[in-house]
Design a protein around this motif. Structure first.
Motif, PDB file in Angstrom:
ATOM      1  N   GLY A  19       0.834  -1.193   0.000  1.00 52.47           N
ATOM      2  CA  GLY A  19       0.000   0.000   0.000  1.00 52.47           C
ATOM      3  C   GLY A  19       0.868   1.241   0.000  1.00 52.47           C
ATOM      4  O   GLY A  19       2.077   1.177   0.262  1.00 52.47           O
ATOM      5  N   LEU A  20       0.280   2.380  -0.281  1.00 56.16           N
ATOM      6  CA  LEU A  20       1.022   3.633  -0.409  1.00 56.16           C
ATOM      7  C   LEU A  20       0.311   4.760   0.316  1.00 56.16           C
ATOM      8  O   LEU A  20      -0.899   4.956   0.157  1.00 56.16           O
ATOM      9  CB  LEU A  20       1.162   3.998  -1.892  1.00 56.16           C
ATOM     10  N   ALA A  28      11.445  13.101  -3.838  1.00 53.45           N
ATOM     11  CA  ALA A  28      12.476  13.079  -2.797  1.00 53.45           C
ATOM     12  C   ALA A  28      12.748  11.678  -2.266  1.00 53.45           C
ATOM     13  O   ALA A  28      13.626  11.496  -1.427  1.00 53.45           O
ATOM     14  CB  ALA A  28      12.073  13.996  -1.641  1.00 53.45           C
ATOM     15  N   GLY A  29      11.996  10.680  -2.747  1.00 52.28           N
ATOM     16  CA  GLY A  29      12.243   9.317  -2.317  1.00 52.28           C
ATOM     17  C   GLY A  29      11.113   8.755  -1.485  1.00 52.28           C
ATOM     18  O   GLY A  29      10.028   9.342  -1.392  1.00 52.28           O
ATOM     19  N   ALA A  30      11.374   7.609  -0.868  1.00 53.13           N
ATOM     20  CA  ALA A  30      10.317   6.895  -0.146  1.00 53.13           C
ATOM     21  C   ALA A  30      10.879   6.217   1.095  1.00 53.13           C
ATOM     22  O   ALA A  30      12.068   5.881   1.175  1.00 53.13           O
ATOM     23  CB  ALA A  30       9.682   5.850  -1.060  1.00 53.13           C
ATOM     24  N   VAL A  31      10.003   6.007   2.055  1.00 50.62           N
ATOM     25  CA  VAL A  31      10.281   5.188   3.239  1.00 50.62           C
ATOM     26  C   VAL A  31       9.442   3.919   3.119  1.00 50.62           C
ATOM     27  O   VAL A  31       8.262   3.985   2.737  1.00 50.62           O
ATOM     28  CB  VAL A  31       9.942   5.944   4.536  1.00 50.62           C
ATOM     29  N   LEU A  32      10.034   2.780   3.428  1.00 52.26           N
ATOM     30  CA  LEU A  32       9.342   1.496   3.315  1.00 52.26           C
ATOM     31  C   LEU A  32       9.164   0.866   4.686  1.00 52.26           C
ATOM     32  O   LEU A  32      10.120   0.742   5.455  1.00 52.26           O
ATOM     33  CB  LEU A  32      10.142   0.552   2.412  1.00 52.26           C
ATOM     34  N   LEU A  33       7.931   0.478   4.988  1.00 47.04           N
ATOM     35  CA  LEU A  33       7.617  -0.283   6.199  1.00 47.04           C
ATOM     36  C   LEU A  33       7.210  -1.684   5.767  1.00 47.04           C
ATOM     37  O   LEU A  33       6.432  -1.840   4.832  1.00 47.04           O
ATOM     38  CB  LEU A  33       6.468   0.383   6.964  1.00 47.04           C
ATOM     39  N   LEU A  71       0.422   7.419  10.727  1.00 49.86           N
ATOM     40  CA  LEU A  71       1.122   8.257   9.753  1.00 49.86           C
ATOM     41  C   LEU A  71       0.152   8.863   8.745  1.00 49.86           C
ATOM     42  O   LEU A  71       0.317  10.007   8.323  1.00 49.86           O
ATOM     43  CB  LEU A  71       2.192   7.434   9.038  1.00 49.86           C
ATOM     44  N   ALA A  72      -0.858   8.096   8.353  1.00 49.20           N
ATOM     45  CA  ALA A  72      -1.868   8.628   7.442  1.00 49.20           C
ATOM     46  C   ALA A  72      -2.602   9.795   8.085  1.00 49.20           C
ATOM     47  O   ALA A  72      -2.915  10.791   7.423  1.00 49.20           O
ATOM     48  CB  ALA A  72      -2.839   7.531   7.034  1.00 49.20           C
ATOM     49  N   ALA A  73      -2.873   9.680   9.379  1.00 47.19           N
ATOM     50  CA  ALA A  73      -3.611  10.725  10.080  1.00 47.19           C
ATOM     51  C   ALA A  73      -2.787  12.001  10.225  1.00 47.19           C
ATOM     52  O   ALA A  73      -3.351  13.098  10.323  1.00 47.19           O
ATOM     53  CB  ALA A  73      -4.041  10.226  11.454  1.00 47.19           C
ATOM     54  N   VAL A  83       3.858   0.602   2.487  1.00 46.35           N
ATOM     55  CA  VAL A  83       3.589  -0.407   3.506  1.00 46.35           C
ATOM     56  C   VAL A  83       3.516  -1.755   2.811  1.00 46.35           C
ATOM     57  O   VAL A  83       2.617  -1.990   1.988  1.00 46.35           O
ATOM     58  CB  VAL A  83       2.271  -0.105   4.255  1.00 46.35           C
ATOM     59  N   LEU A  84       4.447  -2.640   3.127  1.00 45.85           N
ATOM     60  CA  LEU A  84       4.593  -3.910   2.422  1.00 45.85           C
ATOM     61  C   LEU A  84       4.409  -5.085   3.369  1.00 45.85           C
ATOM     62  O   LEU A  84       5.129  -5.206   4.364  1.00 45.85           O
ATOM     63  CB  LEU A  84       5.984  -3.981   1.780  1.00 45.85           C
TER      64      LEU A  84
END
Length: 249
Positions: A19-20, A28-33, A71-73, A83-84
Motif C-alpha cells: 500500500g502507499l 524526494a524518495g520513499a520510506v518502506l515499512l 502516519l496517514a492521520a 507499507v509492504l
C-alpha cells in the motif's frame, strides 16, 4: 556406512501486499515499512495443530497497520511511505526477495526500510534490539532518537545473529538501508523464553503477547518515519549509500 535422506517439495502461489501513503514530494524518495504476513500452517499434532503465530508475526503486522494508520492521520508527509506485507518469509524470505528482485519502485528511491517481526515479547523499559546496526547510514538518526527518549541499545551480538533471518536482509543485500528495531531482540534473556516455548508452535496464541515494549517501539518508529519522510532530513539516496540529500537536522 550409508546415509539416506528424503525431502518433500511443494510449490505454491502466494502474494505480497503493498500500500502507499502518497507524499507531497515523491521525487524526494520513499520510506518502506514491511512485515511478513505468512506463517507455517500446521506445525503440531492432535486436535489443534494450527501454528497460530500471534507473536510471529501477527504482532508485526498489527504494528505495521497501526503505524500506517497514525502516519496517514498526520500526513501527507514529503516522501512517499510504502507499507509492504510480504509472503513466504518462513520459507526463506521469498516474498522479500521477490520484491527486491522486481521492485515496483526503484530501490534507489528507498531512503530507509523498517521491518516489523516478532514484536510483542518484551515489557516496557526494555533496551532496543537493533538488527542491522553498523550496516546502514541510519545509525545516527536511530541512536540520537534513542538518546532523546532515554533508551539504550541491547546486546549487539545477539541482534546481529538475526540479521539474515529477517526480511530486511533481502533489501540490505541490494544496498537498501534496512533495519529491524525491536525490544524483543534486545538480548537472549528477553527473546529466549519465547523461542524455547511458543516459537513456531501451536501455543503462539494471543494470550501470550506482551505489548509494553511493542508500544514503545511503535512510537519510536512513528517519530523516526516522520523525520525520514521530511525531505529536508539528511538521508542516503542510491543503493550504495554514497550519495546524500537534504541537510542534517
Amino acid at each position: 556406512m550409508t546415509i539416506e535422506a528424503t525431502s518433500r517439495r511443494r510449490e505454491f502461489t502466494s502474494s505480497n501486499v503493498i500500500g502507499l501513503l502518497p507524499g507531497a514530494r515523491p521525487e524526494a524518495g520513499a520510506v518502506l515499512l514491511m512485515g511478513h504476513w505468512d506463517h507455517l500452517g500446521e506445525c503440531g499434532e492432535g486436535p489443534d495443530p494450527l501454528c497460530n503465530g500471534a507473536v510471529d508475526n501477527a504482532s508485526g503486522i498489527a504494528s505495521l497497520l497501526e503505524l500506517a494508520r497514525r502516519l496517514a492521520a498526520s500526513g501527507p508527509h514529503d516522501r512517499d511511505i510504502y507499507v509492504l506485507a510480504t509472503s513466504a518469509e518462513e520459507q526463506g524470505l521469498l516474498g522479500a526477495k521477490a520484491f527486491a528482485e522486481s521492485p515496483p519502485i526503484p530501490l534507489s528511491s528507498i531512503v530507509a526500510a523498517f521491518n516489523f517481526d516478532t514484536v510483542a515479547v518484551a515489557p516496557a523499559g526494555t533496551p532496543l534490539g537493533f538488527v542491522g546496526q553498523g550496516r546502514t547510514p541510519l545509525d545516527r538518526l536511530v541512536l540520537d532518537l534513542l538518546a532523546e527518549r532515554g533508551r539504550t541499545v541491547g546486546d549487539p551480538d545477539f541482534a546481529e545473529s538475526f540479521l539474515r533471518r529477517q526480511d530486511g536482509w533481502a533489501l540490505l543485500e541490494k544496498g537498501v538501508p534496512a533495519v529491524l528495531l525491536s525490544s524483543a531482540f534486545a538480548s537472549r534473556e528477553v527473546l529466549g523464553p519465547y523461542l524455547s516455548s511458543d516459537y513456531h508452535r501451536p501455543s503462539d496464541e494471543p494470550g501470550g503477547i506482551e505489548l509494553g515494549g511493542a508500544i514503545e517501539d511503535l512510537l519510536l518508529h512513528e517519530e523516526l518515519v516522520r523525520r525520514l519522510a521530511d525531505a529536508d532530513t539528511h538521508v542516503p539516496v542510491g543503493t550504495d549509500g554514497s550519495e546524500w540529500a537534504g541537510r542534517r537536522r
